[in-house]
Write a protein that holds these residues in place. Structure first.
Motif, PDB file in Angstrom:
ATOM      1  N   VAL A 114       1.095  -1.543   0.177  1.00 36.94           N
ATOM      2  CA  VAL A 114      -0.183   0.370   0.177  1.00 36.94           C
ATOM      3  C   VAL A 114       0.563   1.359   0.225  1.00 36.94           C
ATOM      4  O   VAL A 114       1.635   1.614   0.812  1.00 36.94           O
ATOM      5  CB  VAL A 114      -0.733   0.405   1.362  1.00 36.94           C
ATOM      6  CG1 VAL A 114      -2.164   1.290   0.939  1.00 36.94           C
ATOM      7  CG2 VAL A 114      -1.761  -0.899   1.207  1.00 36.94           C
ATOM      8  N   VAL A 115       0.658   2.144  -0.426  1.00 38.80           N
ATOM      9  CA  VAL A 115       1.216   3.052  -1.133  1.00 38.80           C
ATOM     10  C   VAL A 115       0.365   4.877  -1.041  1.00 38.80           C
ATOM     11  O   VAL A 115      -0.312   4.389  -1.751  1.00 38.80           O
ATOM     12  CB  VAL A 115       2.295   3.134  -2.586  1.00 38.80           C
ATOM     13  CG1 VAL A 115       3.307   4.731  -2.286  1.00 38.80           C
ATOM     14  CG2 VAL A 115       3.514   2.501  -2.474  1.00 38.80           C
ATOM     15  N   LYS A 116       1.065   5.694  -0.326  1.00 40.37           N
ATOM     16  CA  LYS A 116       0.272   6.628  -0.164  1.00 40.37           C
ATOM     17  C   LYS A 116       0.560   8.374  -0.276  1.00 40.37           C
ATOM     18  O   LYS A 116       2.146   8.186  -0.003  1.00 40.37           O
ATOM     19  CB  LYS A 116      -0.511   6.242   1.374  1.00 40.37           C
ATOM     20  CG  LYS A 116      -1.270   5.652   1.832  1.00 40.37           C
ATOM     21  CD  LYS A 116      -1.340   5.778   3.500  1.00 40.37           C
ATOM     22  CE  LYS A 116      -2.716   4.657   3.539  1.00 40.37           C
ATOM     23  NZ  LYS A 116      -2.743   4.877   5.044  1.00 40.37           N
ATOM     24  N   GLN A 117       0.076   9.378  -1.172  1.00 48.10           N
ATOM     25  CA  GLN A 117       0.967  10.407  -1.338  1.00 48.10           C
ATOM     26  C   GLN A 117       2.069  10.368  -2.017  1.00 48.10           C
ATOM     27  O   GLN A 117       3.139  11.369  -2.393  1.00 48.10           O
ATOM     28  CB  GLN A 117       0.771  11.046   0.513  1.00 48.10           C
ATOM     29  CG  GLN A 117       0.422  11.613   0.937  1.00 48.10           C
ATOM     30  CD  GLN A 117       0.605  11.958   2.152  1.00 48.10           C
ATOM     31  OE1 GLN A 117       1.315  12.052   2.793  1.00 48.10           O
ATOM     32  NE2 GLN A 117      -0.420  12.636   2.954  1.00 48.10           N
ATOM     33  N   ALA A 118       2.278   9.184  -3.176  1.00 49.66           N
ATOM     34  CA  ALA A 118       3.149   9.256  -3.792  1.00 49.66           C
ATOM     35  C   ALA A 118       3.255  10.279  -4.481  1.00 49.66           C
ATOM     36  O   ALA A 118       2.258  11.125  -5.191  1.00 49.66           O
ATOM     37  CB  ALA A 118       3.370   7.709  -4.734  1.00 49.66           C
ATOM     38  N   GLN A 119       4.299  10.864  -5.287  1.00 50.02           N
ATOM     39  CA  GLN A 119       4.255  12.110  -6.171  1.00 50.02           C
ATOM     40  C   GLN A 119       5.455  12.070  -7.370  1.00 50.02           C
ATOM     41  O   GLN A 119       4.641  11.433  -8.253  1.00 50.02           O
ATOM     42  CB  GLN A 119       4.932  13.503  -5.295  1.00 50.02           C
ATOM     43  CG  GLN A 119       4.071  13.921  -4.301  1.00 50.02           C
ATOM     44  CD  GLN A 119       4.963  14.660  -3.455  1.00 50.02           C
ATOM     45  OE1 GLN A 119       4.770  15.591  -3.189  1.00 50.02           O
ATOM     46  NE2 GLN A 119       6.788  14.173  -2.966  1.00 50.02           N
ATOM     47  N   LYS A 142       6.498  12.866  -0.032  1.00 49.81           N
ATOM     48  CA  LYS A 142       5.039  13.216   0.649  1.00 49.81           C
ATOM     49  C   LYS A 142       5.325  11.497   1.290  1.00 49.81           C
ATOM     50  O   LYS A 142       4.588  11.049   1.943  1.00 49.81           O
ATOM     51  CB  LYS A 142       4.386  14.162   0.548  1.00 49.81           C
ATOM     52  CG  LYS A 142       4.469  15.347   0.809  1.00 49.81           C
ATOM     53  CD  LYS A 142       4.159  15.968   2.338  1.00 49.81           C
ATOM     54  CE  LYS A 142       4.424  17.321   1.985  1.00 49.81           C
ATOM     55  NZ  LYS A 142       6.007  18.080   2.525  1.00 49.81           N
ATOM     56  N   LEU A 143       5.830  10.568   0.496  1.00 50.09           N
ATOM     57  CA  LEU A 143       5.940   9.137  -0.024  1.00 50.09           C
ATOM     58  C   LEU A 143       5.606   8.673   1.321  1.00 50.09           C
ATOM     59  O   LEU A 143       5.546   8.289   2.582  1.00 50.09           O
ATOM     60  CB  LEU A 143       6.847   8.285  -0.342  1.00 50.09           C
ATOM     61  CG  LEU A 143       7.217   7.388  -0.970  1.00 50.09           C
ATOM     62  CD1 LEU A 143       5.517   6.845  -1.952  1.00 50.09           C
ATOM     63  CD2 LEU A 143       7.986   6.678  -1.777  1.00 50.09           C
ATOM     64  N   ARG A 144       4.109   8.033   1.633  1.00 47.85           N
ATOM     65  CA  ARG A 144       3.960   6.518   3.182  1.00 47.85           C
ATOM     66  C   ARG A 144       3.996   5.155   2.822  1.00 47.85           C
ATOM     67  O   ARG A 144       3.558   5.139   2.113  1.00 47.85           O
ATOM     68  CB  ARG A 144       3.193   7.143   3.419  1.00 47.85           C
ATOM     69  CG  ARG A 144       3.166   8.650   4.621  1.00 47.85           C
ATOM     70  CD  ARG A 144       2.848   8.625   5.930  1.00 47.85           C
ATOM     71  NE  ARG A 144       1.977   7.909   6.371  1.00 47.85           N
ATOM     72  CZ  ARG A 144       1.648   6.611   6.998  1.00 47.85           C
ATOM     73  NH1 ARG A 144       3.333   5.965   7.443  1.00 47.85           N
ATOM     74  NH2 ARG A 144       1.099   5.578   7.335  1.00 47.85           N
ATOM     75  N   ILE A 145       4.752   4.303   2.926  1.00 48.25           N
ATOM     76  CA  ILE A 145       4.257   2.905   2.665  1.00 48.25           C
ATOM     77  C   ILE A 145       4.516   2.062   3.950  1.00 48.25           C
ATOM     78  O   ILE A 145       5.628   2.184   4.712  1.00 48.25           O
ATOM     79  CB  ILE A 145       6.016   2.177   1.670  1.00 48.25           C
ATOM     80  CG1 ILE A 145       5.416   3.250   0.522  1.00 48.25           C
ATOM     81  CG2 ILE A 145       5.201   1.248   1.809  1.00 48.25           C
ATOM     82  CD1 ILE A 145       6.785   2.866  -0.407  1.00 48.25           C
ATOM     83  N   PRO A 146       3.015   2.082   4.568  1.00 46.43           N
ATOM     84  CA  PRO A 146       2.830   1.474   5.964  1.00 46.43           C
ATOM     85  C   PRO A 146       3.976   0.053   6.537  1.00 46.43           C
ATOM     86  O   PRO A 146       4.975  -0.132   7.102  1.00 46.43           O
ATOM     87  CB  PRO A 146       1.153   1.103   6.098  1.00 46.43           C
ATOM     88  CG  PRO A 146       1.444   2.231   5.100  1.00 46.43           C
ATOM     89  CD  PRO A 146       1.570   2.088   4.319  1.00 46.43           C
TER      90      PRO A 146
END
Length: 168
Positions: A114-119, A142-146
């Motif tokens: 799961v990847v969030k806020q990818a630019q 700002k990338l987040r990978i829990p």
């Protein structure tokens, strides 16, 4: 017969938490009977020689670090052969070494990534390592990978340096 082991510690000397002087880390490794302990930069990178299997050496180091810190300290173990294979599979060979982060995970992920806020970042999961290329730099991302929170990350330059230190 001794082999070189590489220990990658989680959350050591990052953001002012988990302070562990590298001299202390080397001393702990020597107390455990590991030969030729050496560190690379103050971010929890330890190389040593041991006849113990990689996992057993890691478990002993993890137990010693927990006693020192009063809480669990994650230790991810890799061999020089694993690092060589890892570097040979680099999915972003044109990336600058300081803009390519490799997150070492304890095991392959059982769930989808799961990847969030990818630019403009690009990522690839290969086995127990997550590669992330940050073309615009890591600091502004700002990338987040829990799932990456279970591991510990090093940039490509650091991984190459560790492999160089492991060479006979």
């Amino acid at each position: 017969m001794s082999a070189t082991h590489i220990a990658l510690l989680r959350a050591v000397n990052v953001g002012g938490t988990g302070k562990l002087p590298m001299a202390e880390l080397k001393a702990m490794a020597a107390e455990l009977g590991f030969a030729n302990p050496r560190t690379y930069i103050a971010s929890g990178n330890l190389l040593f020689e041991s006849a113990l299997p990689l996992d057993e050496a890691g478990a002993r180091l993890e137990a010693r670090l927990a006693a020192y810190a009063g809480k669990p300290v994650g230790v991810l173990m890799r061999s020089p052969a694993e690092l060589r294979e890892l570097l040979a599979r680099n999915p972003f060979p044109q990336a600058e070494g300081n803009r390519l982060l490799i997150t070492f995970l304890p095991a392959p992920l059982a769930e989808p990534l799961v990847v969030k806020q990818a630019q403009d970042e690009a990522w690839r999961l290969l086995g127990r390592e997550l590669w992330v290329h940050y073309p615009s730099g890591i600091g502004s991302s700002k990338l987040r990978i829990p799932a990456a929170e279970a591991g510990t990350a090093r940039n490509l330059n650091t991984v190459q340096a560790l492999l160089g230190l492991a060479a006979p």
